[in-house]
Design an enzyme around this catalytic site. Structure first.
Site, PDB file in Angstrom:
ATOM      1  N   VAL A  14       0.837  -1.205   0.000  1.00  0.00           N
ATOM      2  CA  VAL A  14       0.000   0.000   0.000  1.00  0.00           C
ATOM      3  C   VAL A  14       0.873   1.258   0.000  1.00  0.00           C
ATOM      4  O   VAL A  14       0.614   2.212  -0.744  1.00  0.00           O
ATOM      5  CB  VAL A  14      -0.973  -0.010   1.204  1.00  0.00           C
ATOM      6  CG1 VAL A  14      -1.824   1.254   1.199  1.00  0.00           C
ATOM      7  CG2 VAL A  14      -1.861  -1.248   1.156  1.00  0.00           C
ATOM      8  N   ARG A  45      11.531   0.046   6.552  1.00  0.00           N
ATOM      9  CA  ARG A  45      12.643  -0.836   6.907  1.00  0.00           C
ATOM     10  C   ARG A  45      13.598  -1.027   5.735  1.00  0.00           C
ATOM     11  O   ARG A  45      14.775  -1.168   5.894  1.00  0.00           O
ATOM     12  CB  ARG A  45      12.115  -2.181   7.390  1.00  0.00           C
ATOM     13  CG  ARG A  45      12.367  -2.337   8.889  1.00  0.00           C
ATOM     14  CD  ARG A  45      11.935  -3.678   9.375  1.00  0.00           C
ATOM     15  NE  ARG A  45      10.518  -3.652   9.725  1.00  0.00           N
ATOM     16  CZ  ARG A  45       9.713  -4.702   9.642  1.00  0.00           C
ATOM     17  NH1 ARG A  45      10.166  -5.854   9.215  1.00  0.00           N
ATOM     18  NH2 ARG A  45       8.477  -4.608  10.009  1.00  0.00           N
ATOM     19  N   LYS A 103      -7.283  -1.539   9.607  1.00  0.00           N
ATOM     20  CA  LYS A 103      -8.599  -1.836  10.191  1.00  0.00           C
ATOM     21  C   LYS A 103      -8.507  -2.429  11.580  1.00  0.00           C
ATOM     22  O   LYS A 103      -9.322  -2.129  12.451  1.00  0.00           O
ATOM     23  CB  LYS A 103      -9.410  -2.763   9.294  1.00  0.00           C
ATOM     24  CG  LYS A 103      -8.743  -4.094   8.955  1.00  0.00           C
ATOM     25  CD  LYS A 103      -8.150  -4.097   7.575  1.00  0.00           C
ATOM     26  CE  LYS A 103      -7.153  -5.216   7.415  1.00  0.00           C
ATOM     27  NZ  LYS A 103      -6.725  -5.428   6.056  1.00  0.00           N
ATOM     28  N   GLU A 127     -10.234   5.950   5.584  1.00  0.00           N
ATOM     29  CA  GLU A 127     -11.071   5.434   4.490  1.00  0.00           C
ATOM     30  C   GLU A 127     -10.586   4.078   3.984  1.00  0.00           C
ATOM     31  O   GLU A 127     -11.369   3.183   3.660  1.00  0.00           O
ATOM     32  CB  GLU A 127     -11.082   6.442   3.332  1.00  0.00           C
ATOM     33  CG  GLU A 127     -11.919   6.028   2.147  1.00  0.00           C
ATOM     34  CD  GLU A 127     -13.387   5.867   2.498  1.00  0.00           C
ATOM     35  OE1 GLU A 127     -14.044   6.861   2.757  1.00  0.00           O
ATOM     36  OE2 GLU A 127     -13.867   4.702   2.509  1.00  0.00           O
ATOM     37  N   ILE A 134     -12.998   1.101  -2.167  1.00  0.00           N
ATOM     38  CA  ILE A 134     -14.395   1.593  -2.182  1.00  0.00           C
ATOM     39  C   ILE A 134     -14.529   2.698  -1.126  1.00  0.00           C
ATOM     40  O   ILE A 134     -14.217   2.464   0.036  1.00  0.00           O
ATOM     41  CB  ILE A 134     -15.401   0.463  -1.840  1.00  0.00           C
ATOM     42  CG1 ILE A 134     -15.171  -0.767  -2.724  1.00  0.00           C
ATOM     43  CG2 ILE A 134     -16.820   0.974  -1.943  1.00  0.00           C
ATOM     44  CD1 ILE A 134     -16.038  -1.965  -2.336  1.00  0.00           C
ATOM     45  N   GLU A 188      -4.043 -12.065   4.273  1.00  0.00           N
ATOM     46  CA  GLU A 188      -3.290 -11.361   5.313  1.00  0.00           C
ATOM     47  C   GLU A 188      -2.061 -12.199   5.650  1.00  0.00           C
ATOM     48  O   GLU A 188      -2.011 -13.402   5.350  1.00  0.00           O
ATOM     49  CB  GLU A 188      -4.145 -11.224   6.581  1.00  0.00           C
ATOM     50  CG  GLU A 188      -5.365 -10.346   6.417  1.00  0.00           C
ATOM     51  CD  GLU A 188      -5.013  -8.873   6.228  1.00  0.00           C
ATOM     52  OE1 GLU A 188      -4.275  -8.321   7.060  1.00  0.00           O
ATOM     53  OE2 GLU A 188      -5.460  -8.285   5.241  1.00  0.00           O
ATOM     54  N   LYS A 203     -13.632  -4.911  10.115  1.00  0.00           N
ATOM     55  CA  LYS A 203     -14.211  -3.941   9.181  1.00  0.00           C
ATOM     56  C   LYS A 203     -15.694  -3.684   9.503  1.00  0.00           C
ATOM     57  O   LYS A 203     -16.174  -2.552   9.432  1.00  0.00           O
ATOM     58  CB  LYS A 203     -14.043  -4.445   7.748  1.00  0.00           C
ATOM     59  CG  LYS A 203     -12.568  -4.509   7.314  1.00  0.00           C
ATOM     60  CD  LYS A 203     -12.396  -5.316   6.038  1.00  0.00           C
ATOM     61  CE  LYS A 203     -10.953  -5.386   5.576  1.00  0.00           C
ATOM     62  NZ  LYS A 203     -10.725  -6.376   4.527  1.00  0.00           N
TER      63      LYS A 203
HETATM   64  N1  HSE Z   1      -6.762  -9.653   3.460  1.00  0.00           N
HETATM   65  C1  HSE Z   1      -7.683  -8.583   3.178  1.00  0.00           C
HETATM   66  C2  HSE Z   1      -8.718  -9.146   2.207  1.00  0.00           C
HETATM   67  C3  HSE Z   1      -6.946  -7.416   2.576  1.00  0.00           C
HETATM   68  O1  HSE Z   1      -8.547 -10.267   1.720  1.00  0.00           O
HETATM   69  O2  HSE Z   1      -9.703  -8.485   1.955  1.00  0.00           O
HETATM   70  C4  HSE Z   1      -7.678  -6.125   2.627  1.00  0.00           C
HETATM   71  O3  HSE Z   1      -8.072  -5.749   3.895  1.00  0.00           O
END
Ligand code: HSE
Length: 436
Positions: A14, A45, A103, A127, A134, A188, A203
């Site tokens: 990101v 890093r 999140k 956001e 979105i 993740e 979320k």
């Molecule tokens: N691991 C999360 C997903 C990434 O699959 O939606 C975005 O939050």
């Protein structure tokens, strides 16, 4: 033009997306924010080969960024909830606005972070924390601020949606698709966050807090993942005209608020059933607008950067305005958030898909339907599969109308005690959304 100095912490997927999109679209972004947005320092890093860092001050210690007196806005993109929390609190204590895509951080520590920001007249924008690209936070908090929100249903984890889409379209097994999701980089770092519903719960809590004005808290949210889902259920659901989605559901009822994340049958003809692959979607039902659907990429470098940069533009604009007119982080100031009863899953009403194995002989189904009738459960559809040669048990699938989960549990317990039924009764919740 006022210069707004950004300190970017984290240069992974990101972070590099934010760096590159800010550089590529700088003239539009500056015009829209009426400021000159400058990445003045990057804390990471290691360098990222996709970013040209020649003109930027780079530090290996992200706290240098939070303590740098020249930085106006700290953008936290390191993830996790320990160092990230310290970083954000340090930035706020040093008078810096904060933007984050994290999140878990907002769901776990949002209350502390927002109250620190409020007390110092600073902005915390997030956001990108929900549904990647979105703009659902702004839609819910600002675009729909004239409404009373009734419910929202979200496909808010791309990894689980990708897995379910593959199981549905190709009949693949859960574990096989998970490996592919990991290889493709959707999952993740710890995939249990995705497949056990934890990421989606984080979320959902954020969205529900905005929608219903309740404090951010993960306590009591019902969370079930997709690891137990069998391809046969995906196929039977399809036969009945439903898709199985991993849905985050938040609903305001008279008795309190429902907050739950679990595999859910949704009617195939509902728009949300057509959301496949790593895409995300959030359906919002509100009193004035009716039902709206927000759809798009839920992860990825540039889609997530799109949301982070929208926050950069917002913060830059707000820095030139009167703090009293800023939109608070959750759409209202902390003292206006109200605790509400969180409904126990036993008191939640949904439809149910149930599957069990029963002897193929007279009277078996009438016993089952009697039990359902006694529990006040109305049957919507029923399928019985012809048994393979030499097999005396058949699969029975029943779809029920909306009923309280405790009634279903009582019925399931009685069905499992029948001599003619083998093993356990499997069930999956059904949301008819606004199709019923
Ligand atoms: N691991 C999360 C997903 C990434 O699959 O939606 C975005 O939050």
């Amino acid at each position: 033009m006022r210069v707004v100095n950004i300190g970017l912490c984290g240069l992974g997927t990101v972070g590099s997306g934010v760096f590159n999109v800010l550089a590529r679209n700088s003239s539009d972004i500056n015009a829209r924010s009426n400021c000159q947005i400058k990445v003045a320092q990057v804390g990471c890093r290691r360098d990222n080969s996709s970013c040209d860092l020649t003109a930027v001050d780079v530090t290996r210690d992200i706290f240098d960024v939070a303590n740098n007196p020249d930085i106006d806005v700290v953008v936290e993109l390191i993830g996790g909830t320990t160092v990230a929390f310290d970083l954000v609190m340090t930035a706020l204590k040093n008078g810096k606005h904060v933007i984050t895509a994290n999140k878990a951080l907002i769901a776990d520590h949002g209350s502390a972070i927002f109250s620190e920001a409020e007390s110092r007249g600073l902005i915390v924008a997030y956001e990108a924390a929900v549904a990647g690209g979105i703009p659902i936070v702004k839609a819910l908090r600002e675009g729909l601020s004239g409404n009373r929100i009734n419910w929202l249903a979200g496909i808010i984890n791309g990894t689980t949606n990708f897995i379910l889409s593959e199981m549905d379209s190709k009949g693949r097994e859960f574990s096989d698709v998970l490996s592919e999701a990991q290889e493709k980089g959707y999952a993740e770092a710890d995939p249990t966050f995705d497949v056990e519903g934890i990421d989606a719960a984080h979320k959902l809590v954020i969205l529900a807090s905005i929608a219903f004005g309740i404090p951010l808290s993960l306590d009591g949210i019902f969370t079930a993942g997709i690891t137990q889902l069998e391809p046969q259920d995906v196929a039977y659901a399809r036969e009945l005209g439903y898709s199985i989605k991993h849905l985050g559901m938040a609903r305001q009822t008279e008795a309190g608020v429902e907050l739950r994340v679990h595999p859910t049958l949704v009617p195939e003809r509902s728009l949300i059933a057509g959301v496949n692959g790593v895409s995300n979607a959030v359906m919002v039902n509100a009193d004035a607008v009716g039902t709206t659907l927000f759809y798009g990429p839920g992860a990825g470098a540039e889609p997530t950067a799109s949301s982070v940069i929208a926050d950069v533009v917002d913060v830059a604009r707000l820095m030139n305005s009167n703090a009293d007119s800023w939109v608070p982080a959750l759409g209202r100031i902390s003292s206006e958030l109200k605790e509400q009863t969180l409904l126990n899953i036993q008191d939640v009403e949904t439809g149910f898909y149930i599957r069990f194995s029963a002897l193929d002989q007279p009277g078996v189904l009438s016993n089952v339907t009697k039990i359902m009738g006694d529990a006040g459960i109305s049957i919507e559809a029923i399928i019985q599969r012809e048994q393979p040669a030499g097999e005396s048990y058949v699969n029975v699938i029943i779809l029920t109308n909306v009923t309280k989960e405790k009634c279903l549990d009582e019925a399931v317990e009685r069905i499992e005690l029948l001599d003619t039924v083998r093993g356990q009764v499997n069930f999956i919740r059904v949301e008819y959304l606004d199709q019923h």
